[in-house]
Design a protein around this motif. Sequence first.
Motif, short mmCIF file in Angstrom:
data_model
loop_
_atom_site.label_atom_id
_atom_site.label_comp_id
_atom_site.label_asym_id
_atom_site.label_seq_id
_atom_site.Cartn_x
_atom_site.Cartn_y
_atom_site.Cartn_z
N ARG A 1 0.83 -1.20 0.00
CA ARG A 1 0.00 0.00 0.00
C ARG A 1 0.87 1.26 0.00
NH1 ARG A 1 -2.84 3.16 3.91
NH2 ARG A 1 -1.97 1.93 5.61
N GLY A 2 0.63 2.10 -1.02
CA GLY A 2 1.36 3.35 -1.16
C GLY A 2 2.72 3.23 -1.81
N GLN A 3 3.14 2.00 -2.20
CA GLN A 3 4.48 1.83 -2.75
C GLN A 3 4.50 1.12 -4.10
OE1 GLN A 3 7.43 0.45 0.13
NE2 GLN A 3 6.14 1.15 1.81
N GLY A 4 3.34 0.88 -4.69
CA GLY A 4 3.30 0.31 -6.02
C GLY A 4 3.16 -1.20 -6.04
N ALA A 5 2.98 -1.73 -7.26
CA ALA A 5 2.84 -3.17 -7.49
C ALA A 5 3.86 -3.59 -8.54
CB ALA A 5 1.43 -3.50 -7.94
N TYR A 6 4.36 -4.81 -8.38
CA TYR A 6 5.46 -5.28 -9.23
C TYR A 6 5.29 -6.76 -9.57
CZ TYR A 6 7.75 -1.01 -7.61
OH TYR A 6 8.04 0.30 -7.33
N CYS A 7 5.87 -7.15 -10.70
CA CYS A 7 6.02 -8.56 -11.05
C CYS A 7 7.48 -8.81 -11.35
CB CYS A 7 5.16 -8.94 -12.26
SG CYS A 7 5.37 -10.66 -12.78
N ASN A 8 8.11 -9.64 -10.53
CA ASN A 8 9.55 -9.90 -10.64
C ASN A 8 10.34 -8.60 -10.74
OD1 ASN A 8 8.93 -12.59 -10.53
ND2 ASN A 8 9.51 -13.06 -12.64
N GLY A 9 9.93 -7.62 -9.94
CA GLY A 9 10.65 -6.36 -9.86
C GLY A 9 10.25 -5.32 -10.89
N LYS A 10 9.37 -5.67 -11.84
CA LYS A 10 8.93 -4.74 -12.87
C LYS A 10 7.60 -4.12 -12.45
CE LYS A 10 7.71 -4.41 -17.78
NZ LYS A 10 7.57 -5.18 -19.05
N ARG A 11 7.52 -2.79 -12.53
CA ARG A 11 6.32 -2.08 -12.09
C ARG A 11 5.12 -2.47 -12.94
NH1 ARG A 11 6.09 2.74 -8.77
NH2 ARG A 11 3.89 2.97 -8.23
N LEU A 12 3.98 -2.70 -12.28
CA LEU A 12 2.74 -3.08 -12.95
C LEU A 12 1.86 -1.86 -13.18
CD1 LEU A 12 1.78 -6.33 -10.99
CD2 LEU A 12 2.85 -6.18 -13.25
N GLN A 13 1.10 -1.90 -14.27
CA GLN A 13 0.16 -0.83 -14.60
C GLN A 13 -1.05 -1.44 -15.29
OE1 GLN A 13 0.16 2.71 -14.11
NE2 GLN A 13 -1.94 2.33 -14.79
N VAL A 14 -2.23 -1.14 -14.76
CA VAL A 14 -3.45 -1.65 -15.37
C VAL A 14 -3.71 -0.96 -16.71
CG1 VAL A 14 -4.52 -2.22 -13.16
CG2 VAL A 14 -4.87 0.06 -14.16
N SER A 15 -4.60 -1.55 -17.51
CA SER A 15 -5.03 -0.90 -18.74
C SER A 15 -5.99 0.23 -18.39
CB SER A 15 -5.72 -1.89 -19.67
OG SER A 15 -7.07 -2.06 -19.30
N LYS A 16 -6.18 1.14 -19.29
CA LYS A 16 -7.09 2.27 -19.06
C LYS A 16 -8.29 2.22 -20.01
CE LYS A 16 -4.93 3.94 -15.60
NZ LYS A 16 -5.56 3.82 -14.25
N VAL A 17 -8.69 1.01 -20.40
CA VAL A 17 -9.83 0.83 -21.29
C VAL A 17 -11.12 1.16 -20.53
CG1 VAL A 17 -11.17 -0.87 -22.59
CG2 VAL A 17 -8.66 -0.87 -22.71
N THR A 18 -11.96 1.98 -21.14
CA THR A 18 -13.25 2.33 -20.54
C THR A 18 -14.43 1.79 -21.34
OG1 THR A 18 -13.29 4.44 -21.74
CG2 THR A 18 -12.31 4.45 -19.53
N ASP A 19 -14.19 1.36 -22.57
CA ASP A 19 -15.24 0.92 -23.49
C ASP A 19 -15.31 -0.61 -23.49
OD1 ASP A 19 -16.92 0.34 -25.60
OD2 ASP A 19 -15.96 1.72 -27.02
N ILE A 20 -16.45 -1.17 -23.14
CA ILE A 20 -16.61 -2.62 -23.07
C ILE A 20 -16.31 -3.27 -24.42
CG2 ILE A 20 -19.08 -2.57 -23.61
CD1 ILE A 20 -17.36 -4.96 -21.12
N SER A 21 -16.56 -2.56 -25.51
CA SER A 21 -16.33 -3.15 -26.83
C SER A 21 -14.85 -3.29 -27.16
CB SER A 21 -17.01 -2.30 -27.91
OG SER A 21 -16.37 -1.05 -28.04
N LYS A 22 -13.99 -2.78 -26.28
CA LYS A 22 -12.54 -2.93 -26.47
C LYS A 22 -11.92 -3.73 -25.33
CE LYS A 22 -12.22 1.46 -28.94
NZ LYS A 22 -11.65 2.83 -28.95
N ALA A 23 -12.75 -4.44 -24.57
CA ALA A 23 -12.29 -5.05 -23.33
C ALA A 23 -12.20 -6.57 -23.39
CB ALA A 23 -13.21 -4.65 -22.18
N LEU A 24 -11.19 -7.11 -22.73
CA LEU A 24 -11.08 -8.54 -22.46
C LEU A 24 -11.43 -8.74 -20.98
CD1 LEU A 24 -10.29 -11.41 -23.43
CD2 LEU A 24 -7.98 -10.92 -22.61
#
Length: 370
Positions: free
Chosen positions: A228-251
Amino acid sequence: HSLAQRRGGEAGESCTRRAGGDSSAVRKRRPGRLKRAAVRLQPGEGSSQVPLSGAAGVLQGPEGEGKGGEERAAGVAAMKPSGEQGAGVAPVAEDDPWKECVEVAVQLARQAGQVIRKAFDEEKQVSTKTSAADLVTETDHFVENLIVSALKEKFPSHRFIAEEATAAGSKCILSASPTWIIDPVDGTCNFVHRFPTVAVSIGFAVNQELEFGVIYHCTEERLYTGRRGQGAYCNGKRLQVSKVTDISKALILTEIGPKRDPETLKLFLSNMERLLRAQAHGIRVIGSSTLALCHLASGAADAYYQFGLHCWDLAAATVIIREAGGVVIDTSGGPLDLMSCRVIAAGTQEMAAFIAQQIQTIHYRRDDES
């Protein structure tokens, strides 16, 4: 290159195990094979030892027999990353009050992952819990005991919520005390069939607020962490979610849940149909709630929803998703209730709110109900 250099280069590589054999049959493994594999585990060089203890004071094998002497000494390493154990771990602030807890969780997740990998291709003894699709193996029990016993030894004042202990009748109560929330083998059905999507999940909460999460993808050796407050990582690489807002472009990702009665299945399929009619690119079911949520945190998927998951499926992943910039809410559209056995997670608030408007509720009993 020297042998040390080659080993260092190999430490960060993923190693995907194959899924093979006849997945339609459940077979019994030969007694003792998992126990021998667990005893062979060695910590990184230079780390001291913390024997597995707990109520019995000994390392418990999959069938519950006590171990002593040399096998007890081959337990869990002291919780300071060293050598390969520390590779790929995201930094934690030196003044973080829970820094040691994060380090403990990371090492235990990796060591539990070693046990699971060694047992992956072995024959397994399988039982059922709430339904014919809700499976448990001797490895689930063994790994949970490994993690909980080591944590109790290290942090005797802390509280615990763990999947198999809860299934056996322990109360599932999230208090203000520091609390570990543990899923020893998420994706047990996958594990039984040798389908390589299996994880260890360790969450941690204080004052009923999630502080950090550690999820280890056992077969690909991917370590997901969020503080909390320090970010999320996978094997040391910073994670970032997608910014898709349209369901027609979503998985979209989801899981079926343990209930398979006709009414539940009708609602489950209806929810999928509603999102597909809204022109979602696709819907995927991978058999592991925690890893599906990690895919969301990494930006590989845009949303996740489920009825019938539990707090141990959700605790660690919630921190990781939020620290990757995502949102985690109740299926009603309101704030997340960790004990409600339902969730929507997404890269954006718009996507989460849209899914909340579309899906119908599938009712499950709360985790904190007796």
